[in-house]
Design an enzyme around this catalytic site. Structure first.
Site, PDB file in Angstrom:
ATOM      1  N   ARG A   6      17.283 -15.038 -14.276  1.00 20.14           N
ATOM      2  CA  ARG A   6      18.107 -13.816 -13.677  1.00 20.14           C
ATOM      3  C   ARG A   6      19.260 -13.585 -14.596  1.00 20.14           C
ATOM      4  O   ARG A   6      19.584 -14.499 -15.125  1.00 20.14           O
ATOM      5  CB  ARG A   6      18.553 -14.255 -12.258  1.00 20.14           C
ATOM      6  N   HIS A  32      11.340  -7.582 -17.645  1.00 23.78           N
ATOM      7  CA  HIS A  32      11.172  -8.601 -16.556  1.00 23.78           C
ATOM      8  C   HIS A  32       9.639  -8.805 -16.353  1.00 23.78           C
ATOM      9  O   HIS A  32       9.246  -8.396 -15.022  1.00 23.78           O
ATOM     10  CB  HIS A  32      11.682  -7.988 -15.191  1.00 23.78           C
ATOM     11  N   GLU A  45      18.576  -3.546 -14.252  1.00 24.62           N
ATOM     12  CA  GLU A  45      17.017  -3.145 -14.467  1.00 24.62           C
ATOM     13  C   GLU A  45      16.725  -1.973 -13.670  1.00 24.62           C
ATOM     14  O   GLU A  45      16.526  -1.848 -12.533  1.00 24.62           O
ATOM     15  CB  GLU A  45      16.290  -4.404 -14.076  1.00 24.62           C
TER      16      GLU A  45
END
Length: 286
Positions: free
Chosen positions: A210, A258, A239
């Site tokens: 994270r 991601h 993001e």
């Protein structure tokens, strides 16, 4: 796989928010793959008992508190992508250490730059967090002939091929520091400016966990001033990254969107495990 929940109604096309509410409003149970469900959405779903989120980060898409107040259970799915994310972390380590992206860019721009890299045999791989993903990274690092150090909040399992150390020692001794912690109030910002300063100038930071685990401003400063060698990042505070993101201006970073869990195998496991969780919810609540 749909035989696990025979009466499941599946939507695969992109719906506008009101269309999504219309689709879900009469449901008792919902499987949610990255649809934003807030209090207003929940208010339209009067019969809703449970939401199964396809993944671990349900709070990024579901108002957990609003669901709790309305008596809606929120369930997540863990472990489906442990190996895929671990392989991605190791891939990022190699991409950073062997400067693969930099050489690829050079060739595409007409250059032919032979850039020196790192041989990882015997280097210290420091793994922060030894849950499902971190444990896989430990095993792969050891198989590569790296000296693996590890730290975990609840202690490092005895059966892993690594040496357990305290957090500051882990960071000070890292040639490669790979983050594999869940995000909690205790872990948010854990890798702050003080701890980043402990990394050596040749160190590589890999984050597939994270973005909030790291003080992003401090990390940008370290990279801009070459106080660490490279950061290979799959996760960020914001993001998707905005077009004016400072990450895009740095050469000593490798960026992926991601996507550590994005393999066919992990996707199939996620869908199957989500259906199994939904089946348990149906049995428990009906």
């Amino acid at each position: 796989l749909t035989h696990i929940v025979p009466d499941l109604k599946i939507n695969t096309r992109k719906l506008k928010p009101m269309e999504m509410i219309e689709f879900a409003k009469d449901s008792d149970f919902i499987m949610n793959d990255h649809t934003y469900i807030d209090a207003a959405f929940l208010d339209q779903c009067k019969d809703l008992k449970s939401i199964v989120f396809l993944g671990t980060g349900a709070s990024s898409f579901i108002d957990i508190q609003a669901a709790e107040v309305r008596g809606v259970r929120v369930r997540t799915v863990k472990g489906y992508g442990n190996r895929s994310v671990a392989e991605h972390a190791i891939s990022l380590m190699f991409a950073a250490g062997r400067r693969i992206v930099e050489m690829d860019r050079s060739i595409r721009q007409g250059g032919w730059d032979l850039l020196g890299g790192t041989q990882f045999l015997g280097k210290k791989l420091a793994v922060m967090g030894t849950g499902g993903i971190g444990s896989e990274v430990v095993k792969m690092g050891a198989a590569l002939g790296m000296e693996v150090l590890a730290w975990n909040r609840s202690g490092v399992p005895d059966d892993l091929p690594c040496k357990g150390v305290d957090l500051d020692s882990l960071i000070r001794n890292a040639d490669v520091l790979s983050l594999h912690l869940s995000l909690t109030d205790e872990t948010k910002g854990l890798l702050d400016s003080r701890r980043l300063a402990m990394l050596g100038s040749r160190a590589i930071l890999v984050n597939t966990a994270r973005g909030e685990l790291v003080d992003e401003k401090a990390l940008l400063d370290c990279l801009s001033n070459h106080r660490i060698a490279h950061a290979a990042l799959d996760v960020f505070l914001q993001e998707p990254l905005p077009r004016n993101s400072p990450w895009l201006d740095l050469e000593n970073v490798t960026l992926t969107p991601h996507s550590g869990w994005m393999t066919r195998e992990a996707s199939e496991a996620l869908f199957r495990m989500s259906l199994e969780e939904l089946s348990r919810e149906l049995s428990f609540l009906t």
